[in-house]
Design a protein around this motif. Structure first.
Motif, PDB file in Angstrom:
ATOM      1  N   ALA A   6       0.817  -1.218   0.000  1.00 12.00           N
ATOM      2  CA  ALA A   6       0.000   0.000   0.000  1.00 12.00           C
ATOM      3  C   ALA A   6       0.849   1.266   0.000  1.00 12.00           C
ATOM      4  O   ALA A   6       0.397   2.310  -0.466  1.00 12.00           O
ATOM      5  N   SER A   7       2.070   1.174   0.496  1.00  6.25           N
ATOM      6  CA  SER A   7       2.932   2.355   0.579  1.00  6.25           C
ATOM      7  C   SER A   7       3.454   2.788  -0.785  1.00  6.25           C
ATOM      8  O   SER A   7       3.952   3.896  -0.937  1.00  6.25           O
ATOM      9  N   ARG A   8       3.364   1.895  -1.755  1.00  8.25           N
ATOM     10  CA  ARG A   8       3.875   2.150  -3.112  1.00  8.25           C
ATOM     11  C   ARG A   8       5.373   2.428  -3.124  1.00  8.25           C
ATOM     12  O   ARG A   8       5.884   3.065  -4.032  1.00  8.25           O
ATOM     13  N   GLU A   9       6.059   1.965  -2.112  1.00 10.42           N
ATOM     14  CA  GLU A   9       7.517   2.107  -2.074  1.00 10.42           C
ATOM     15  C   GLU A   9       8.198   0.848  -2.594  1.00 10.42           C
ATOM     16  O   GLU A   9       9.408   0.748  -2.575  1.00 10.42           O
ATOM     17  N   THR A  10       7.407  -0.105  -3.047  1.00  8.61           N
ATOM     18  CA  THR A  10       7.969  -1.347  -3.566  1.00  8.61           C
ATOM     19  C   THR A  10       8.097  -1.253  -5.074  1.00  8.61           C
ATOM     20  O   THR A  10       7.396  -0.493  -5.735  1.00  8.61           O
ATOM     21  N   PHE A  11       8.992  -2.025  -5.610  1.00  4.25           N
ATOM     22  CA  PHE A  11       9.116  -2.164  -7.057  1.00  4.25           C
ATOM     23  C   PHE A  11       8.991  -3.645  -7.342  1.00  4.25           C
ATOM     24  O   PHE A  11       9.834  -4.434  -6.941  1.00  4.25           O
ATOM     25  N   GLY A  12       7.934  -4.029  -7.971  1.00  8.31           N
ATOM     26  CA  GLY A  12       7.716  -5.443  -8.238  1.00  8.31           C
ATOM     27  C   GLY A  12       6.652  -6.001  -7.318  1.00  8.31           C
ATOM     28  O   GLY A  12       5.872  -5.279  -6.714  1.00  8.31           O
ATOM     29  N   ARG A  13       6.653  -7.307  -7.201  1.00  8.28           N
ATOM     30  CA  ARG A  13       5.605  -7.990  -6.453  1.00  8.28           C
ATOM     31  C   ARG A  13       5.975  -8.139  -4.987  1.00  8.28           C
ATOM     32  O   ARG A  13       7.141  -8.245  -4.628  1.00  8.28           O
ATOM     33  N   VAL A  14       4.953  -8.165  -4.164  1.00  2.00           N
ATOM     34  CA  VAL A  14       5.084  -8.494  -2.747  1.00  2.00           C
ATOM     35  C   VAL A  14       4.422  -9.865  -2.603  1.00  2.00           C
ATOM     36  O   VAL A  14       3.255 -10.035  -2.944  1.00  2.00           O
ATOM     37  N   VAL A  15       5.176 -10.846  -2.131  1.00  2.00           N
ATOM     38  CA  VAL A  15       4.713 -12.226  -2.104  1.00  2.00           C
ATOM     39  C   VAL A  15       4.505 -12.695  -0.673  1.00  2.00           C
ATOM     40  O   VAL A  15       5.362 -12.482   0.178  1.00  2.00           O
ATOM     41  N   LEU A  16       3.353 -13.330  -0.431  1.00  3.58           N
ATOM     42  CA  LEU A  16       3.102 -13.991   0.850  1.00  3.58           C
ATOM     43  C   LEU A  16       3.423 -15.473   0.677  1.00  3.58           C
ATOM     44  O   LEU A  16       2.916 -16.128  -0.237  1.00  3.58           O
ATOM     45  N   GLU A  17       4.273 -15.991   1.534  1.00  5.58           N
ATOM     46  CA  GLU A  17       4.644 -17.401   1.459  1.00  5.58           C
ATOM     47  C   GLU A  17       3.808 -18.187   2.460  1.00  5.58           C
ATOM     48  O   GLU A  17       3.754 -17.856   3.642  1.00  5.58           O
ATOM     49  N   VAL A  18       3.165 -19.219   1.976  1.00  2.00           N
ATOM     50  CA  VAL A  18       2.308 -20.058   2.799  1.00  2.00           C
ATOM     51  C   VAL A  18       2.986 -21.407   2.997  1.00  2.00           C
ATOM     52  O   VAL A  18       3.512 -21.994   2.058  1.00  2.00           O
ATOM     53  N   GLY A  19       2.985 -21.880   4.232  1.00  4.70           N
ATOM     54  CA  GLY A  19       3.524 -23.210   4.517  1.00  4.70           C
ATOM     55  C   GLY A  19       5.027 -23.292   4.524  1.00  4.70           C
ATOM     56  O   GLY A  19       5.591 -24.333   4.212  1.00  4.70           O
TER      57      GLY A  19
END
Length: 56
Positions: free
Chosen positions: A42-55
């Motif tokens: 949400a901060s838009r300070e990222t470049f690319g994807r933000v990934v949630l790792e499950v398991g």
């Protein structure tokens, strides 16, 4: 509407032909840190994807 369909078709064709590359992964978060991942995206300070790792 026709223009949108034409452009959409061109984009999908370019992706299929591998003329465009997927966005790089900016950061990986464990599922327990989902709130931090959401803040980062949400901060838009990222470049690319933000990934949630499950398991992990």
């Amino acid at each position: 509407m026709r223009r949108w369909l034409r452009v959409t078709g061109e984009v999908w064709q370019a992706a299929s032909d591998r003329r465009v590359e997927p966005a790089p992964v900016h950061h990986r978060y464990p599922l327990a840190e989902a709130a931090a991942a959401h803040v980062a995206a949400a901060s838009r300070e990222t470049f690319g994807r933000v990934v949630l790792e499950v398991g992990q």
